[in-house]
Design an enzyme around this catalytic site. Structure first.
Site, PDB file in Angstrom:
ATOM      1  N   GLY A  97      45.601  13.119  32.779  1.00 47.38           N
ATOM      2  CA  GLY A  97      44.780  11.865  33.230  1.00 47.38           C
ATOM      3  C   GLY A  97      43.510  12.044  33.413  1.00 47.38           C
ATOM      4  O   GLY A  97      42.669  11.142  33.443  1.00 47.38           O
TER       5      GLY A  97
ATOM      6  N   PRO B 237      46.935  17.441  29.588  1.00 48.57           N
ATOM      7  CA  PRO B 237      45.734  16.669  29.428  1.00 48.57           C
ATOM      8  C   PRO B 237      45.753  16.403  28.207  1.00 48.57           C
ATOM      9  O   PRO B 237      46.349  16.972  27.034  1.00 48.57           O
ATOM     10  CB  PRO B 237      44.614  17.333  29.725  1.00 48.57           C
ATOM     11  CG  PRO B 237      44.941  18.886  29.557  1.00 48.57           C
ATOM     12  CD  PRO B 237      46.274  18.884  29.934  1.00 48.57           C
ATOM     13  N   GLY B 238      45.761  14.894  27.761  1.00 50.46           N
ATOM     14  CA  GLY B 238      45.629  14.510  26.162  1.00 50.46           C
ATOM     15  C   GLY B 238      44.123  13.855  26.046  1.00 50.46           C
ATOM     16  O   GLY B 238      43.472  14.589  25.285  1.00 50.46           O
ATOM     17  N   ARG B 239      43.882  12.908  26.636  1.00 46.58           N
ATOM     18  CA  ARG B 239      42.604  12.279  26.278  1.00 46.58           C
ATOM     19  C   ARG B 239      41.345  13.061  26.390  1.00 46.58           C
ATOM     20  O   ARG B 239      40.441  13.113  25.234  1.00 46.58           O
ATOM     21  CB  ARG B 239      42.384  11.097  27.088  1.00 46.58           C
ATOM     22  CG  ARG B 239      41.269  10.096  27.028  1.00 46.58           C
ATOM     23  CD  ARG B 239      40.913   9.184  27.901  1.00 46.58           C
ATOM     24  NE  ARG B 239      41.980   8.516  28.663  1.00 46.58           N
ATOM     25  CZ  ARG B 239      42.539   7.097  28.176  1.00 46.58           C
ATOM     26  NH1 ARG B 239      41.809   6.627  27.109  1.00 46.58           N
ATOM     27  NH2 ARG B 239      43.666   6.915  28.652  1.00 46.58           N
TER      28      ARG B 239
ATOM     29  N   CYS C 246      43.425 -10.164  10.945  1.00 49.60           N
ATOM     30  CA  CYS C 246      43.291 -11.522  10.844  1.00 49.60           C
ATOM     31  C   CYS C 246      43.725 -11.947  12.635  1.00 49.60           C
ATOM     32  O   CYS C 246      44.782 -12.305  12.779  1.00 49.60           O
ATOM     33  CB  CYS C 246      44.166 -12.300   9.921  1.00 49.60           C
ATOM     34  SG  CYS C 246      43.447 -11.824   8.472  1.00 49.60           S
ATOM     35  N   GLU C 247      42.845 -11.999  13.270  1.00 46.28           N
ATOM     36  CA  GLU C 247      43.142 -11.894  14.756  1.00 46.28           C
ATOM     37  C   GLU C 247      41.874 -12.152  15.418  1.00 46.28           C
ATOM     38  O   GLU C 247      40.875 -11.159  15.388  1.00 46.28           O
ATOM     39  CB  GLU C 247      43.855 -10.689  15.300  1.00 46.28           C
ATOM     40  CG  GLU C 247      44.408 -10.746  16.661  1.00 46.28           C
ATOM     41  CD  GLU C 247      45.949 -10.632  16.663  1.00 46.28           C
ATOM     42  OE1 GLU C 247      46.390 -11.247  17.611  1.00 46.28           O
ATOM     43  OE2 GLU C 247      46.497 -10.648  15.597  1.00 46.28           O
TER      44      GLU C 247
ATOM     45  N   TYR D  30      43.342  -2.993  26.121  1.00 42.92           N
ATOM     46  CA  TYR D  30      43.006  -2.580  27.512  1.00 42.92           C
ATOM     47  C   TYR D  30      41.501  -3.095  27.742  1.00 42.92           C
ATOM     48  O   TYR D  30      41.015  -2.664  28.679  1.00 42.92           O
ATOM     49  CB  TYR D  30      43.039  -1.205  27.448  1.00 42.92           C
ATOM     50  CG  TYR D  30      44.130  -0.110  27.060  1.00 42.92           C
ATOM     51  CD1 TYR D  30      45.404  -0.625  27.559  1.00 42.92           C
ATOM     52  CD2 TYR D  30      43.841   0.536  26.040  1.00 42.92           C
ATOM     53  CE1 TYR D  30      46.556   0.096  27.053  1.00 42.92           C
ATOM     54  CE2 TYR D  30      44.850   1.281  25.559  1.00 42.92           C
ATOM     55  CZ  TYR D  30      46.223   1.196  26.053  1.00 42.92           C
ATOM     56  OH  TYR D  30      47.443   1.835  25.466  1.00 42.92           O
TER      57      TYR D  30
HETATM   58  N1  LLP Z   1      51.537  13.623  30.435  1.00 41.69           N
HETATM   59  C1  LLP Z   1      52.216  12.409  30.768  1.00 41.69           C
HETATM   60  C2  LLP Z   1      53.776  12.501  31.182  1.00 41.69           C
HETATM   61  C3  LLP Z   1      51.937  11.178  30.212  1.00 41.69           C
HETATM   62  O1  LLP Z   1      52.554   9.954  30.051  1.00 41.69           O
HETATM   63  C4  LLP Z   1      50.501  11.162  29.578  1.00 41.69           C
HETATM   64  C5  LLP Z   1      49.898  10.003  29.152  1.00 41.69           C
HETATM   65  C6  LLP Z   1      49.691  12.180  29.713  1.00 41.69           C
HETATM   66  C7  LLP Z   1      50.186  13.569  30.170  1.00 41.69           C
HETATM   67  C8  LLP Z   1      48.328  12.285  29.184  1.00 41.69           C
HETATM   68  O2  LLP Z   1      47.624  11.642  29.739  1.00 41.69           O
HETATM   69  P1  LLP Z   1      45.790  11.715  29.341  1.00 41.69           P
HETATM   70  O3  LLP Z   1      45.403  12.912  29.749  1.00 41.69           O
HETATM   71  O4  LLP Z   1      45.842  11.448  28.041  1.00 41.69           O
HETATM   72  O5  LLP Z   1      45.423  10.561  30.375  1.00 41.69           O
HETATM   73  N2  LLP Z   1      47.236   4.517  25.343  1.00 41.69           N
HETATM   74  C9  LLP Z   1      46.465   4.710  26.526  1.00 41.69           C
HETATM   75  C10 LLP Z   1      46.776   5.741  27.449  1.00 41.69           C
HETATM   76  C11 LLP Z   1      48.411   6.023  27.640  1.00 41.69           C
HETATM   77  C12 LLP Z   1      48.528   7.386  28.431  1.00 41.69           C
HETATM   78  C13 LLP Z   1      50.146   7.432  28.654  1.00 41.69           C
HETATM   79  N3  LLP Z   1      50.200   8.945  29.304  1.00 41.69           N
HETATM   80  C14 LLP Z   1      45.084   4.534  26.192  1.00 41.69           C
HETATM   81  O6  LLP Z   1      44.708   4.372  25.114  1.00 41.69           O
HETATM   82  O7  LLP Z   1      44.356   4.493  27.071  1.00 41.69           O
END
Ligand code: LLP
Length: 445
Positions: free
Chosen positions: A254, A297-299, A367-368, A340
């Site tokens: 997150g 974490p991902g993002r 095309c949008e 978003y």
């Molecule tokens: N763990 C779980 C269970 C999750 O559902 C997610 C993200 C993460 C970890 C990683 O979260 P982060 O650190 O990336 O915030 N497509 C959207 C974001 C969707 C996130 C979904 N879940 C965007 O582009 O903003």
């Protein structure tokens, strides 16, 4: 004051202007990268990516039982997975495709957690066969399905229960996940029933702990405090009520990033401080053994390391209206602005020092009408042939890319120490039609 971490930067840490007057990343001239690999081009900077991994590891180093996992949904390629695995991270995966990608990249599968609200029979089977370490079970249907599969493989599977802690965080509605009316996880009132079923009927499942994720692009740290309080309270309650010894909590991901100057995300060191203090306080309060802490974490791991390079093509001045500049990519390589209303920052890579003198709107080539990448940005007289560099595209761009309009997906290069390596080939026209089948009766002779 906390130490800065790279998720707080707008640009990759190696970004500079080189002697040719062009934007350089990872020691590579971005204009030359486009000459060599074409555009649109995703560029990932290895130093920035490794820096944030190190930030996370050192921010959490005072807690003895911490396990870092990267949420693959933000960016899942074999090259980046191998890099992230080499930093000691495990992976949170949500599909057979993500499981297979990290497996092929050589990840230690015992450090992988499979998560998701509707995992299929085939996906759960693959996870078991490839030795995925934990499965985060989302609902009653999955408990029963997973137990059956585990039984047929003669295995006991380590699971977590994904719970919905009922915490609202201030982010876009589509990326909030921990609020009560969410499609993910067991409601707090359903946990006991799930545990009773595991203990009485589902003998091939071993419950290890609880998992939650409250949302994405989070800037406020207090939500982690609230989440940890709930997870530890529930662990204590379940241990007491059912005589269990649950000892794992997974708090999801997150942490936010800086897409534009307005964004001020917290540092990884700050969230680590809040998380560890809250955990220690809750452990004291509820008198439990300190649980193993998993974060995913991902993002914040991949966003800042990535930029996208586009070539500017046509432009249009609406009489008495906006000036549109069109690039050779758009909503298919970065759907975030149209999904978003996400905002991005950009500069012109072949004249980064020129004075910003023209307000333009960057339009995509799809095309949008909604295919607009950046509204009202000041740039130095953008012209056909200029290279536009959009920052912070490492997360949820390639992973959400599509072939809309049957446009080939872009290539991705990893840059480091003046070297560039392709990690995703640009799709070809033959790739575009490779899955198509024309039934014999329709074949044009
Ligand atoms: N763990 C779980 C269970 C999750 O559902 C997610 C993200 C993460 C970890 C990683 O979260 P982060 O650190 O990336 O915030 N497509 C959207 C974001 C969707 C996130 C979904 N879940 C965007 O582009 O903003």
């Amino acid at each position: 004051m906390y130490k800065n971490s790279t998720n707080q930067f707008l640009k990759p840490v190696t970004t500079k202007i080189n002697d040719a007057g062009n934007l350089e990343i990872g020691g590579c001239d971005t204009v030359e990268l486009v000459e060599k690999y074409g555009s649109p081009l995703y560029v990932m900077d290895e130093t920035t990516l490794r820096n944030i991994c190190c930030d996370y590891k050192s921010a959490f180093s005072s807690y003895p039982k911490v396990n870092m996992m990267f949420a693959s949904k933000a960016l899942c390629t074999m090259g980046t997975s191998a890099l992230i695995a080499s930093e000691g991270f495990g992976f949170d995966v949500v599909s057979a495709g993500e499981i297979y990608t990290v497996y092929k990249a050589g990840a230690d599968m015992s450090k992988v957690l499979f998560n998701g609200n509707n995992k299929s029979f085939d996906e759960l089977t693959l996870a078991i066969e490839l030795g995925v370490g934990r499965i985060s079970v989302d609902n009653f249907f999955e408990l029963s399905l997973l137990n059956e599969i585990a039984k047929s493989h003669n295995k006991i599977i380590d699971i977590l229960l994904r719970i919905t802690p009922g915490i609202e965080c201030h982010t876009h509605e589509y990326i909030q996940t921990g609020h009560l009316d969410s499609k993910f996880g067991f409601d707090l009132t359903q946990i006991d029933e799930a545990v009773e079923l595991i203990l009485s009927e589902y003998n091939n499942l071993k419950l290890r702990g609880l998992h939650a994720h409250i949302g994405s692009q989070i800037f406020e740290t207090k939500v982690y405090h609230d989440e940890i309080e709930i997870l530890v309270r529930e662990i204590k309650r379940l241990n007491d009520k059912f005589g269990l010894s649950l000892d794992e909590i997974n708090i999801g991901g997150g942490l936010g990033v800086k897409y534009t100057e307005k964004d001020v995300p917290p540092s990884a060191y700050e969230i680590a401080d809040v998380i560890l203090k809250s955990l220690n306080t809750a452990v004291e309060k509820y008198q439990i053994n300190p649980p193993a802490l998993f974060i995913e974490p991902g993002r914040s791991i991949v966003s800042t390391a990535g930029v996208t390079l586009y070539t500017i093509g046509s432009s249009k001045q609406v009489p008495k209206g906006k000036k549109y500049i069109a690039v050779d990519g758009g909503m298919a390589d970065n759907p975030r602005p149209s999904m978003y209303q996400a905002e991005y920052s950009a500069i012109i890579a072949n004249k980064p020092l020129a004075e910003n003198n023209t307000k333009v709107t960057i339009a995509g080539r799809f095309c949008e009408s909604g295919d607009i990448l950046i509204k009202d940005i000041e740039l130095p007289n953008p012209e056909e042939g200029d290279i536009l560099c959009v920052f912070n595209t490492g997360a949820y761009n390639y992973s959400m890319a599509s072939n809309y309009n049957r446009v080939q997906k872009s290539a991705m290069v990893l840059v480091n120490n003046s070297q560039s390596d392709i990690i995703i080939n640009r799709e070809t026209l033959d790739d575009i039609v490779s899955g198509d089948v024309v039934p014999d009766r329709l074949k044009i002779k």
